[in-house]
Design a protein around this motif. Structure first.
Motif, PDB file in Angstrom:
ATOM      1  N   VAL A 198       0.836  -1.202   0.000  1.00 54.67           N
ATOM      2  CA  VAL A 198       0.000   0.000   0.000  1.00 54.67           C
ATOM      3  C   VAL A 198       0.871   1.252   0.000  1.00 54.67           C
ATOM      4  O   VAL A 198       0.622   2.206  -0.757  1.00 54.67           O
ATOM      5  N   GLY A 199       1.912   1.265   0.849  1.00 53.75           N
ATOM      6  CA  GLY A 199       2.812   2.423   0.897  1.00 53.75           C
ATOM      7  C   GLY A 199       3.503   2.677  -0.425  1.00 53.75           C
ATOM      8  O   GLY A 199       3.605   3.822  -0.899  1.00 53.75           O
ATOM      9  N   ALA A 200       3.980   1.605  -1.049  1.00 59.36           N
ATOM     10  CA  ALA A 200       4.671   1.741  -2.336  1.00 59.36           C
ATOM     11  C   ALA A 200       3.723   2.249  -3.420  1.00 59.36           C
ATOM     12  O   ALA A 200       4.088   3.112  -4.229  1.00 59.36           O
ATOM     13  N   ASP A 201       2.486   1.753  -3.434  1.00 57.77           N
ATOM     14  CA  ASP A 201       1.524   2.163  -4.465  1.00 57.77           C
ATOM     15  C   ASP A 201       1.046   3.591  -4.277  1.00 57.77           C
ATOM     16  O   ASP A 201       0.914   4.347  -5.250  1.00 57.77           O
ATOM     17  N   LEU A 202       0.760   3.974  -3.026  1.00 54.60           N
ATOM     18  CA  LEU A 202       0.216   5.310  -2.778  1.00 54.60           C
ATOM     19  C   LEU A 202       1.175   6.421  -3.208  1.00 54.60           C
ATOM     20  O   LEU A 202       0.765   7.425  -3.786  1.00 54.60           O
ATOM     21  N   VAL A 203       2.453   6.227  -2.924  1.00 53.62           N
ATOM     22  CA  VAL A 203       3.425   7.255  -3.303  1.00 53.62           C
ATOM     23  C   VAL A 203       3.905   7.041  -4.734  1.00 53.62           C
ATOM     24  O   VAL A 203       3.916   7.967  -5.546  1.00 53.62           O
ATOM     25  N   GLY A 204       4.285   5.784  -5.054  1.00 52.84           N
ATOM     26  CA  GLY A 204       4.860   5.514  -6.368  1.00 52.84           C
ATOM     27  C   GLY A 204       3.877   5.693  -7.512  1.00 52.84           C
ATOM     28  O   GLY A 204       4.090   6.521  -8.402  1.00 52.84           O
ATOM     29  N   ARG A 216      13.337   2.797  -8.406  1.00 58.82           N
ATOM     30  CA  ARG A 216      13.493   4.081  -7.712  1.00 58.82           C
ATOM     31  C   ARG A 216      12.635   4.158  -6.451  1.00 58.82           C
ATOM     32  O   ARG A 216      12.869   5.004  -5.590  1.00 58.82           O
ATOM     33  N   ASN A 217      11.626   3.301  -6.357  1.00 58.43           N
ATOM     34  CA  ASN A 217      10.716   3.329  -5.211  1.00 58.43           C
ATOM     35  C   ASN A 217      11.378   2.662  -4.003  1.00 58.43           C
ATOM     36  O   ASN A 217      11.686   1.467  -4.044  1.00 58.43           O
ATOM     37  N   PRO A 218      11.592   3.389  -2.896  1.00 59.02           N
ATOM     38  CA  PRO A 218      12.274   2.817  -1.714  1.00 59.02           C
ATOM     39  C   PRO A 218      11.553   1.630  -1.088  1.00 59.02           C
ATOM     40  O   PRO A 218      12.169   0.831  -0.389  1.00 59.02           O
ATOM     41  N   ALA A 219      10.234   1.513  -1.347  1.00 58.97           N
ATOM     42  CA  ALA A 219       9.460   0.430  -0.714  1.00 58.97           C
ATOM     43  C   ALA A 219       9.357  -0.806  -1.581  1.00 58.97           C
ATOM     44  O   ALA A 219       8.702  -1.782  -1.199  1.00 58.97           O
ATOM     45  N   VAL A 220      10.017  -0.780  -2.757  1.00 62.72           N
ATOM     46  CA  VAL A 220       9.798  -1.878  -3.705  1.00 62.72           C
ATOM     47  C   VAL A 220      10.387  -3.207  -3.211  1.00 62.72           C
ATOM     48  O   VAL A 220       9.797  -4.274  -3.411  1.00 62.72           O
ATOM     49  N   ILE A 221      11.537  -3.157  -2.542  1.00 62.28           N
ATOM     50  CA  ILE A 221      12.117  -4.399  -2.002  1.00 62.28           C
ATOM     51  C   ILE A 221      11.258  -4.922  -0.855  1.00 62.28           C
ATOM     52  O   ILE A 221      11.002  -6.129  -0.745  1.00 62.28           O
ATOM     53  N   ALA A 222      10.781  -4.016   0.002  1.00 64.60           N
ATOM     54  CA  ALA A 222       9.903  -4.422   1.107  1.00 64.60           C
ATOM     55  C   ALA A 222       8.637  -5.074   0.569  1.00 64.60           C
ATOM     56  O   ALA A 222       8.126  -6.056   1.136  1.00 64.60           O
ATOM     57  N   ASP A 223       8.126  -4.545  -0.548  1.00 70.41           N
ATOM     58  CA  ASP A 223       6.938  -5.119  -1.187  1.00 70.41           C
ATOM     59  C   ASP A 223       7.210  -6.548  -1.631  1.00 70.41           C
ATOM     60  O   ASP A 223       6.404  -7.454  -1.399  1.00 70.41           O
ATOM     61  N   ASN A 224       8.351  -6.767  -2.260  1.00 71.92           N
ATOM     62  CA  ASN A 224       8.702  -8.118  -2.714  1.00 71.92           C
ATOM     63  C   ASN A 224       9.008  -9.056  -1.551  1.00 71.92           C
ATOM     64  O   ASN A 224       8.688 -10.248  -1.601  1.00 71.92           O
ATOM     65  N   GLU A 551       8.067   7.615   4.916  1.00 69.90           N
ATOM     66  CA  GLU A 551       9.467   7.308   4.626  1.00 69.90           C
ATOM     67  C   GLU A 551       9.775   7.424   3.129  1.00 69.90           C
ATOM     68  O   GLU A 551      10.814   7.965   2.732  1.00 69.90           O
ATOM     69  N   VAL A 552       8.877   6.927   2.282  1.00 73.37           N
ATOM     70  CA  VAL A 552       9.097   7.000   0.830  1.00 73.37           C
ATOM     71  C   VAL A 552       9.106   8.455   0.368  1.00 73.37           C
ATOM     72  O   VAL A 552       9.952   8.870  -0.425  1.00 73.37           O
ATOM     73  N   ARG A 553       8.164   9.241   0.877  1.00 72.48           N
ATOM     74  CA  ARG A 553       8.139  10.681   0.536  1.00 72.48           C
ATOM     75  C   ARG A 553       9.439  11.355   0.964  1.00 72.48           C
ATOM     76  O   ARG A 553       9.996  12.173   0.237  1.00 72.48           O
ATOM     77  N   ARG A 554       9.909  11.001   2.174  1.00 76.44           N
ATOM     78  CA  ARG A 554      11.145  11.618   2.689  1.00 76.44           C
ATOM     79  C   ARG A 554      12.320  11.323   1.766  1.00 76.44           C
ATOM     80  O   ARG A 554      13.113  12.211   1.455  1.00 76.44           O
ATOM     81  N   GLN A 555      12.419  10.062   1.346  1.00 76.49           N
ATOM     82  CA  GLN A 555      13.569   9.700   0.502  1.00 76.49           C
ATOM     83  C   GLN A 555      13.526  10.402  -0.858  1.00 76.49           C
ATOM     84  O   GLN A 555      14.548  10.859  -1.353  1.00 76.49           O
ATOM     85  N   PHE A 556      12.343  10.491  -1.463  1.00 69.15           N
ATOM     86  CA  PHE A 556      12.250  11.196  -2.748  1.00 69.15           C
ATOM     87  C   PHE A 556      12.579  12.677  -2.591  1.00 69.15           C
ATOM     88  O   PHE A 556      13.102  13.316  -3.506  1.00 69.15           O
ATOM     89  N   LYS A 557      12.307  13.203  -1.410  1.00 67.72           N
ATOM     90  CA  LYS A 557      12.564  14.616  -1.164  1.00 67.72           C
ATOM     91  C   LYS A 557      14.017  14.887  -0.805  1.00 67.72           C
ATOM     92  O   LYS A 557      14.611  15.894  -1.234  1.00 67.72           O
ATOM     93  N   GLU A 558      14.632  13.989  -0.047  1.00 67.39           N
ATOM     94  CA  GLU A 558      15.953  14.256   0.533  1.00 67.39           C
ATOM     95  C   GLU A 558      17.124  13.608  -0.202  1.00 67.39           C
ATOM     96  O   GLU A 558      18.268  14.013  -0.007  1.00 67.39           O
ATOM     97  N   ILE A 559      16.871  12.573  -1.014  1.00 73.66           N
ATOM     98  CA  ILE A 559      17.982  11.913  -1.724  1.00 73.66           C
ATOM     99  C   ILE A 559      18.111  12.518  -3.119  1.00 73.66           C
ATOM    100  O   ILE A 559      17.253  12.306  -3.985  1.00 73.66           O
ATOM    101  N   PRO A 560      19.166  13.277  -3.375  1.00 72.09           N
ATOM    102  CA  PRO A 560      19.354  13.929  -4.683  1.00 72.09           C
ATOM    103  C   PRO A 560      19.499  12.892  -5.806  1.00 72.09           C
ATOM    104  O   PRO A 560      20.209  11.902  -5.649  1.00 72.09           O
ATOM    105  N   GLY A 561      18.800  13.115  -6.900  1.00 74.17           N
ATOM    106  CA  GLY A 561      18.930  12.249  -8.073  1.00 74.17           C
ATOM    107  C   GLY A 561      18.131  10.965  -8.014  1.00 74.17           C
ATOM    108  O   GLY A 561      18.191  10.161  -8.957  1.00 74.17           O
ATOM    109  N   LEU A 562      17.335  10.761  -6.940  1.00 77.38           N
ATOM    110  CA  LEU A 562      16.577   9.507  -6.816  1.00 77.38           C
ATOM    111  C   LEU A 562      15.504   9.401  -7.904  1.00 77.38           C
ATOM    112  O   LEU A 562      15.369   8.366  -8.552  1.00 77.38           O
TER     113      LEU A 562
END
Length: 699
Positions: A198-204, A216-224, A551-562
């Motif tokens: 759900v987290g990966a889909d809502l943001v991604g 690029r989605n930080p939650a994709v490994i957790a999803d798998n 957490e996913v929103r934070r990473q897209f915001k704070e990690i340059p080039g993600l």
């Protein structure tokens, strides 16, 4: 005794077959360096989750062992209960663990095989599912056969009639450890997988607009990872518990029906026959290259149908040889359960597959937005409960009467119990078709993250889409068998209480009239408890998913080039959040399931507990089907749109379907499948704590 040895040998042969199949899978190409890297990340996350879960569960089992040991000192439970609790929980957890290890070793190999052919990918993913299915049924059968042999030696000083009564009484408690472990595995794994999904889909998908399984989605490994710990490890423990539960309840009711040791042997031999049938049928699952969804589904169905025919023929000779022609009606009870499982699976497929009109109509409702999509999915789930309830009701009626219930009530109850055995006899192959789905899903994710040729993703998507249908079918099958098993457990509970009352220590007589206030209150509480349980599990997914979104929103915001794909996300943080959240939420949920029948028993007595079990079975069966089918239909409606209809990916219809799928995720993968454990676990707790309830609740 020779028959029980045959059952033991068959279970060992099943485990050896599974080990050989696993050996063949591990010999397959595990892919290039990128595939191996992603596969290892998934494997590492799944191992970390299970290690943390088993540590927490170990503490719980240790405390319960001490409690049971204390109660056994005062003869409130058998001395074997503490030890069978530990062993049952261990084997249930082992079933899930083996399933997870097989799946995490097969997903990358399925991706690699999909680079060459569709049939090769189907072969590896299905063969891996078959290993999981055969291991689950073989371990369950091994446990019960070995337990029977041990108890037979322990009580060898008693005459055969008394010995069988003692064995059946003790063997009934074997399932409580498996039920408890299954609750932790299914609920914990379900919270993990759906929080990540759900987290990966809502943001991604919804907020940022990147594809599913985008690296690029930080939650994709957790999803798998979640696919493995929830849909494989959780499911393995869950169905192990269902399988053991149906066998032990039928063994106990055989004695009450006056069938003695032969009546106990029949369900075990039918289950052993099912193991052999499942092994044989795995060799018939094949398909041609460029197969359609219907071709793929036909290939999987072929395995289930062949296994069912094998059991249907063999069970006749088992019943006729052991129980004689005068009890041949018991064979038709087995057939009733077998046919009910097939029919429930078919109608579950009808309501959830995009090959049929209900899901296509649901997809069409996305034209008017997310609100109508949600309404349509809920409506579909509700109407889909009618046919399975009717099927199970007819099966109960037929099983009871065909086995001789009109002349001997206990014989009729045995017929209901053995119909559940009939339904679950083909679990090895049925679970294979279910477990293959998450493996194909992971393979598709790995293909996307490793930037494979579009043809590879096309093949894995075909397998994944089929997996959604077979997973929904498997859940319907599990829920249907849970209803029959729960009815058998209620009968076993009543029989257990009456036997204790006959011993003269406690005086008690059941009054199960609906006008009895104790029964009526128990019914109300039982009906309510499934809603409370559902609320807690859904709420747990919501809270954990919210943390993933942040957490996913934070990473897209704070990690340059993600976003541009120039930097790698922190996958481990999302896995850690899901792991901690799922374990934290489990305590309250477990307490509800285990404490409720004890508290109701102490306050309302045995009559109140009977009402509780009946109420929870009725509401739990319907709610579980509704949630499972709504979730499956939402998921396949989304995939139907992604195939190119109604604008395809990125369209407004697709966005509405994603919202529906997001709501449906915890429906079909967390709460729905967990309810069937709830209704059986409460029954098992009631049986094990029967003496305590009789002593202090019957005042």
């Amino acid at each position: 005794m020779n028959l029980i040895f045959i059952v033991l040998i068959v279970s060992i042969l099943g485990l050896l077959f599974a080990a050989y199949q696993l050996y063949l899978i591990l010999k397959e190409d595990d892919g290039d360096e990128i595939i191996q890297k992603i596969s290892n990340s998934i494997k590492k996350g799944a191992n970390a989750y299970l290690k943390r879960q088993y540590k927490g569960v170990g503490i719980f089992f240790g405390l319960m062992f001490v409690i049971f040991l204390f109660l056994s000192i005062f003869d409130y439970v058998s001395i074997f209960v503490p030890f069978s609790f530990i062993i049952g929980g261990f084997l249930s957890g082992l079933s899930g663990y083996i399933g997870m290890k097989v799946a995490t070793n097969a997903n990358g190999r399925t991706t690699a095989a999909a680079k060459k052919s569709l049939n090769g990918a189907l072969n590896i993913s299905f063969k891996s599912g078959a290993v999981i299915g055969i291991v689950v049924v073989s371990l369950g059968l091994f446990y019960i056969a070995l337990g029977y042999l041990f108890l037979n030696c322990y009580y060898n000083y008693l005459p055969e009639g008394e010995r069988v009564v003692e064995i059946a009484s003790n063997i009934l408690t074997f399932g409580i450890g498996a039920s408890s472990m299954a609750l932790f595995a299914r609920v914990g794994g379900g919270i993990f997988t759906k929080a990540a999904d759900v987290g990966a889909d809502l943001v991604g998908k919804v907020e940022i607009g990147i594809p599913e399984d985008d690296p690029r989605n930080p939650a994709v490994i957790a999803d798998n990872v979640g696919d493995n710990v929830g849909d494989v490890a959780g499911m393995g423990a869950d169905l192990y518990e269902s399988y053991v539960g149906s066998l032990v309840s039928s063994c106990a009711l055989a004695v009450a029906a006056g069938l003695s040791v032969k009546g106990v042997a029949v369900p075990l031999l039918v289950a052993a026959l099912g193991v052999v049938a499942s092994i044989i049928s795995t060799f018939f699952v094949r398909t041609k290259e460029d197969a359609t969804q219907k071709n793929l589904l036909k290939a999987l169905r072929r395995g289930v149908y062949i296994s069912s025919i094998f059991v249907a023929v063999g069970a006749f000779f088992i019943v006729k040889t052991l129980l004689g022609t005068e009890n041949i009606g018991i064979y038709f009870s087995i057939l009733s359960g077998l046919l009910s499982g097939i029919l429930i699976g078919f109608f579950t497929e009808y309501y959830t597959s995009d090959n049929y009109s209900p899901t296509k109509k649901l997809a069409d409702m996305t034209k008017t937005g997310p609100a109508t999509t949600i309404i349509g999915g809920l409506s579909l789930g509700m109407v889909s409960t009618a046919i399975p309830v009717i099927i199970v009701s007819i099966s109960v009626l037929l099983s009871f009467n065909l086995s001789g219930g009109s002349n001997d009530f206990n014989l009729g109850l045995y017929g209901i119990a053995i119909s559940a055995v009939g339904m679950l006899s083909t679990l090895g192959i049925t679970l294979a078709t279910d477990a293959y789905g998450p493996i194909a899903d992971n393979a598709g994710g790995i293909a996307e993250m490793s930037n494979q040729d579009p043809e590879v993703r096309k093949r894995t998507d075909a397998l994944d889409s089929l997996g959604n249908t077979t997973a929904a079918t498997g859940k319907g099958f599990a829920i249907g068998s849970a209803a029959l098993t729960a009815l058998a457990f209620i009968a076993a509970y009543k029989d257990s209480i009456e036997n204790m009352a006959k011993s003269g220590v406690y005086k008690f007589e059941f009054n199960l009239s609906i006008l009895n206030p104790q029964v009526l209150i128990g019914l109300f509480i039982g009906g309510m408890i499934t809603f409370l349980f559902s609320s807690k599990t859904m709420d747990a997914v919501g809270r954990a998913a919210s943390k993933i979104v942040v957490e996913v929103r934070r990473q897209f915001k704070e990690i340059p080039g993600l976003m541009e794909g120039k930097a790698e996300p922190d996958y481990a943080s999302c896995v850690d959040i899901c792991t901690k959240s799922s374990q934290r939420e489990l305590i309250t949920i477990a307490v509800i399931a285990i404490a409720t029948p004890i508290v109701v028993g102490l306050l309302l007595g045995p009559n109140g507990v009977a009402g509780l079990l009946a109420g929870s079975t009725v509401t739990g069966f319907s709610i579980a089907i509704m949630m499972s089918n709504s979730g499956g239909a939402w998921d396949n409606a989304k995939k139907y749109i992604e195939s190119g209809v109604l604008g395809g990916k990125g369209s407004d219809c697709h966005k509405a379907a994603v919202v529906g799928d997001t709501v449906g995720d915890p429906f079909k993968d967390t709460t729905g499948p967990s309810i069937n454990i709830l209704i059986k676990l409460m029954s098992m707790v009631s049986i094990v704590f029967g003496a305590l309830i009789l002593a202090f609740g019957n005042l």
